[in-house]
Each structure stands twice: as structure tokens, then as C-alpha cells.
Design an enzyme around this catalytic site. Sequence first.
Site, PDB file in Angstrom:
ATOM      1  N   ARG A   1      13.787  -2.948  -5.655  1.00 25.68           N
ATOM      2  CA  ARG A   1      12.358  -2.893  -5.929  1.00 25.68           C
ATOM      3  C   ARG A   1      12.197  -2.735  -7.435  1.00 25.68           C
ATOM      4  O   ARG A   1      13.045  -2.161  -8.108  1.00 25.68           O
ATOM      5  CB  ARG A   1      11.720  -1.707  -5.204  1.00 25.68           C
ATOM      6  CG  ARG A   1      11.962  -1.704  -3.685  1.00 25.68           C
ATOM      7  CD  ARG A   1      10.945  -2.536  -2.933  1.00 25.68           C
ATOM      8  NE  ARG A   1       9.603  -2.070  -3.185  1.00 25.68           N
ATOM      9  CZ  ARG A   1       9.025  -1.061  -2.527  1.00 25.68           C
ATOM     10  NH1 ARG A   1       9.672  -0.420  -1.596  1.00 25.68           N
ATOM     11  NH2 ARG A   1       7.789  -0.701  -2.800  1.00 25.68           N
TER      12      ARG A   1
ATOM     13  N   PRO B   1       0.828  -1.213   0.000  1.00 17.39           N
ATOM     14  CA  PRO B   1       0.000   0.000   0.000  1.00 17.39           C
ATOM     15  C   PRO B   1       0.863   1.265   0.000  1.00 17.39           C
ATOM     16  O   PRO B   1       1.880   1.329   0.684  1.00 17.39           O
ATOM     17  CB  PRO B   1      -0.783  -0.115   1.305  1.00 17.39           C
ATOM     18  CG  PRO B   1      -0.694  -1.547   1.698  1.00 17.39           C
ATOM     19  CD  PRO B   1       0.603  -2.048   1.167  1.00 17.39           C
ATOM     20  N   GLU B   2       0.441   2.258  -0.762  1.00 16.08           N
ATOM     21  CA  GLU B   2       1.183   3.511  -0.830  1.00 16.08           C
ATOM     22  C   GLU B   2       0.416   4.601  -0.082  1.00 16.08           C
ATOM     23  O   GLU B   2      -0.612   4.349   0.521  1.00 16.08           O
ATOM     24  CB  GLU B   2       1.455   3.850  -2.297  1.00 16.08           C
ATOM     25  CG  GLU B   2       2.196   2.687  -2.960  1.00 16.08           C
ATOM     26  CD  GLU B   2       2.807   2.985  -4.318  1.00 16.08           C
ATOM     27  OE1 GLU B   2       3.041   4.169  -4.638  1.00 16.08           O
ATOM     28  OE2 GLU B   2       3.071   2.012  -5.047  1.00 16.08           O
TER      29      GLU B   2
ATOM     30  N   LYS C   1       3.395   6.571   5.088  1.00 19.07           N
ATOM     31  CA  LYS C   1       2.729   5.268   5.099  1.00 19.07           C
ATOM     32  C   LYS C   1       2.490   4.757   6.517  1.00 19.07           C
ATOM     33  O   LYS C   1       2.155   3.590   6.713  1.00 19.07           O
ATOM     34  CB  LYS C   1       3.569   4.263   4.310  1.00 19.07           C
ATOM     35  CG  LYS C   1       3.745   4.676   2.845  1.00 19.07           C
ATOM     36  CD  LYS C   1       4.396   3.566   2.060  1.00 19.07           C
ATOM     37  CE  LYS C   1       5.363   4.093   1.035  1.00 19.07           C
ATOM     38  NZ  LYS C   1       6.148   3.017   0.433  1.00 19.07           N
TER      39      LYS C   1
END
Length: 259
Positions: free
Chosen positions: A248, A2-3, A51
Amino acid sequence: MPEGDVVWRTARQLHDALAGRELVRSDFRVPRFATTDLAGRGVTETVSRGKHLLTRVEGDITVHTHLKMEGVWRVSAASGFALRDHRIRLILANSQWQAVGYQLGIVEVFRTSNEDLAVGHLGPDLLGPGWDAAEAVRRLSAQPARTIGEALLDQRNLAGIGTIYRAETLFLRGVNPWRPVGEVPDLPGLVEMARRLLDANKARVETITTGNGARGSQLWVYGRAGQRCRRCGTTIQRGSLGPQLEERTAVWCPRCQPL
Ligand SMILES: [Zn+2]
């Protein structure tokens, strides 16, 4: 993962269900806080910082949670039943609502006055009330040799971007993820684009950066490696970016985003 937009929305859901009401039950299913009991205390608010989620409780108490990879908070009408699910890490319930946190990456409790120990390192929050674009640019610029792809994910520079918004922001600005920060022509414009994308998506479940909400048409490059660029038809590339063991996925169009 989730961002910032998802976390912002989660904070709002938790706030709506918990703030201004007294907890009748707390159930911490993490060893370190297994005996913590917040029943009888009122919840003041839940806010997001990048976040991170901060649920503030009367008595200088903050419950800090982070969704990390798989985490999710679900809010539903309060039920008296014991919830049996090994994925549950925390339950906060009042007489009307229960908030159940599944697979949270962080669950901890500390004094509200000590919140900075957990989130003080974060750069300006893209969706926060104190958003400071100039400070975000200043922090990014402090390491000019670093790739812009890495720098955008570093929450100490600016908080809220993950791999989806990184990919979409860089595409829309025509910047290759491997370009050094010092060679990005318009950092303020790049930062503003990221903020606009997150802000436009914070109140909706789907992530749309193309302006086209039809399924399969919502994003420019993220999740589209091997497919054709919507602008130029070139095959979208995918690669690993970042320090070893922390790589990533980066996705980009080699023609729209030349190195
Ligand atoms: Zn292209």
C-alpha cells in the site's frame, strides 16, 4: 478506501434510518444470500467495528457488510421502484427509508451470537465504545521488527486506520513509516494521535488533519507526493510498503520523518 471515520459515519446513517423499524424489504444481490428474506423483522441497530458494519436484526441475525475499496451505502426516502443498477449488492428498506449498498466488498448474514467469527480478530476499535489504547500498544509491540507502517494498517493490532490516517499520524509524530515498531519512541502517543485524528473527522465528510479546511490545505502529506512539505519545504516522498502483492502506498517527508 474508506477508513474508520467514514465507516463510523455510515453506521450512524444506517442506524438512524433502520433501527427501531421493521424491514418491509430486503434484497440481497449476492449469490450466497440471494434467497435470504428479512422482511417483517425489526432492525435493532447498526454499529461499526473498525471498518466493518454490523446491522443487527431481530431473531439473532446480523447483516455484515464491508465497504472495502469502492463500497458505499446510500440512504434515501423509500421508493416503490425496483432499482436497476448492477453495482447494487444489498437493499434494506422500511416504510420510510431505503438503504442501498453499492459495490460492497462483503455482504453476509450470520447469527448475532456468532459475530466474533467475523470481527473477533480485530484489535481495539479506534472509534468504538470499548477503545483500549493499552491493548492496542501491546498488540503493536508484539512484533517489534515489523515496520510501523505495516503494523498500523493491520486491523488485528488496532482497527480503523487506512493509508490516509497512517500517513498523517506518522507525519504528525515525526515517525518514518519504515521504522521498526520496536524503535518508535512513543507508541502510546502515536496511537493517541491516530485516535484523535479519526475522532475529529468522524462527523464530517472532509478529512482535515492540518486544522485548515481550505481545499488543498487539509492534509499534511497524504496525496501530496512530489509537493513540498508544509513544515520544512522538502519534497514529499511516496513508496510501496507491505508484503508482496499487498503493498500500500506510503507517503512521508524524509526530513520531518527521518529513518
Ligand atoms: Zn518536512
